[in-house]
Design a protein around this motif. Sequence first.
Motif, PDB file in Angstrom:
ATOM      1  N   ASN A  76       0.804  -1.232   0.000  1.00  0.00           N
ATOM      2  CA  ASN A  76       0.000   0.000   0.000  1.00  0.00           C
ATOM      3  C   ASN A  76       0.833   1.278   0.000  1.00  0.00           C
ATOM      4  O   ASN A  76       0.400   2.303   0.485  1.00  0.00           O
ATOM      5  CB  ASN A  76      -0.978   0.011   1.187  1.00  0.00           C
ATOM      6  CG  ASN A  76      -1.820  -1.236   1.210  1.00  0.00           C
ATOM      7  OD1 ASN A  76      -2.480  -1.555   0.235  1.00  0.00           O
ATOM      8  ND2 ASN A  76      -1.754  -1.978   2.307  1.00  0.00           N
ATOM      9  N   ILE A 110      -3.446   7.681  -3.170  1.00  0.00           N
ATOM     10  CA  ILE A 110      -4.808   7.345  -3.593  1.00  0.00           C
ATOM     11  C   ILE A 110      -5.270   8.407  -4.584  1.00  0.00           C
ATOM     12  O   ILE A 110      -5.135   9.604  -4.331  1.00  0.00           O
ATOM     13  CB  ILE A 110      -5.761   7.288  -2.374  1.00  0.00           C
ATOM     14  CG1 ILE A 110      -5.379   6.118  -1.468  1.00  0.00           C
ATOM     15  CG2 ILE A 110      -7.214   7.186  -2.826  1.00  0.00           C
ATOM     16  CD1 ILE A 110      -6.186   6.042  -0.171  1.00  0.00           C
ATOM     17  N   SER A 170      -9.589  11.745  -0.599  1.00  0.00           N
ATOM     18  CA  SER A 170      -9.175  10.904   0.525  1.00  0.00           C
ATOM     19  C   SER A 170      -8.809  11.791   1.700  1.00  0.00           C
ATOM     20  O   SER A 170      -8.534  12.982   1.535  1.00  0.00           O
ATOM     21  CB  SER A 170      -7.980  10.034   0.137  1.00  0.00           C
ATOM     22  OG  SER A 170      -6.840  10.830  -0.122  1.00  0.00           O
ATOM     23  N   ASN A 226      -9.926   2.145   1.552  1.00  0.00           N
ATOM     24  CA  ASN A 226      -8.574   2.104   1.013  1.00  0.00           C
ATOM     25  C   ASN A 226      -7.654   2.867   1.952  1.00  0.00           C
ATOM     26  O   ASN A 226      -8.085   3.817   2.615  1.00  0.00           O
ATOM     27  CB  ASN A 226      -8.523   2.711  -0.387  1.00  0.00           C
ATOM     28  CG  ASN A 226      -7.289   2.295  -1.171  1.00  0.00           C
ATOM     29  OD1 ASN A 226      -6.438   1.542  -0.692  1.00  0.00           O
ATOM     30  ND2 ASN A 226      -7.192   2.786  -2.393  1.00  0.00           N
ATOM     31  N   LYS A 269      -3.333   4.089   1.985  1.00  0.00           N
ATOM     32  CA  LYS A 269      -1.999   4.076   1.381  1.00  0.00           C
ATOM     33  C   LYS A 269      -1.130   5.076   2.124  1.00  0.00           C
ATOM     34  O   LYS A 269      -1.633   5.954   2.817  1.00  0.00           O
ATOM     35  CB  LYS A 269      -2.063   4.454  -0.097  1.00  0.00           C
ATOM     36  CG  LYS A 269      -2.692   3.395  -0.964  1.00  0.00           C
ATOM     37  CD  LYS A 269      -2.486   3.694  -2.430  1.00  0.00           C
ATOM     38  CE  LYS A 269      -2.993   2.521  -3.241  1.00  0.00           C
ATOM     39  NZ  LYS A 269      -2.319   2.422  -4.523  1.00  0.00           N
ATOM     40  N   LYS A 302      -7.580  -2.005   6.012  1.00  0.00           N
ATOM     41  CA  LYS A 302      -8.390  -1.964   4.788  1.00  0.00           C
ATOM     42  C   LYS A 302      -9.600  -2.874   4.938  1.00  0.00           C
ATOM     43  O   LYS A 302      -9.465  -4.055   5.260  1.00  0.00           O
ATOM     44  CB  LYS A 302      -7.575  -2.441   3.593  1.00  0.00           C
ATOM     45  CG  LYS A 302      -6.866  -1.366   2.857  1.00  0.00           C
ATOM     46  CD  LYS A 302      -6.310  -1.977   1.585  1.00  0.00           C
ATOM     47  CE  LYS A 302      -5.506  -1.037   0.779  1.00  0.00           C
ATOM     48  NZ  LYS A 302      -4.969  -1.703  -0.404  1.00  0.00           N
TER      49      LYS A 302
END
Length: 151
Positions: free
Chosen positions: A24, A28, A32, A59, A61, A82
């Motif tokens: 990850n 994104i 976000s 999600n 990251k 996640k």
Amino acid sequence: MSLGNQLDTLYRQVIMDHYKNPRNRGEIEGDSLKVNMNNPTCGDRIQLQMQVEDGKIANAKFVGEGCSISLSSASMMTQAVKGLPVEDALKLSGIFSDMMLGKDYTEGDFDLGDIEALQGVAKFPARIKCATLAWKAMEKGLDEEKDEDSE
């Protein structure tokens, strides 16, 4: 080799795998939550991005730089949260904090998986901030999201 040494070796391998092959890592696309945090004592910096949909972390990251502990912890944390409801992600963060403080913790409904490899960090107080950086970023982002939703 004793069982303790075997576990230490295994845990080191798991941490290094997440450090060398982070899960990850990246950004994104689209909307976000973004949280920037750093650990000035050792220079770790992270930007965590999360998409929260219908009360779940859809999600997660991260991008950043730092030591193997901070970056592998970010990799493990994003993997673990996640798909989790926000409430469960925050509970998991509490379990992780207890683990870092050397407290007894119960996994409850959670399988800590690779995260358990970080439990040895509790023996090194100077490294605890490294391990918890991404987790604190997640808590901060979810708290800010909650505040915005309640306005």
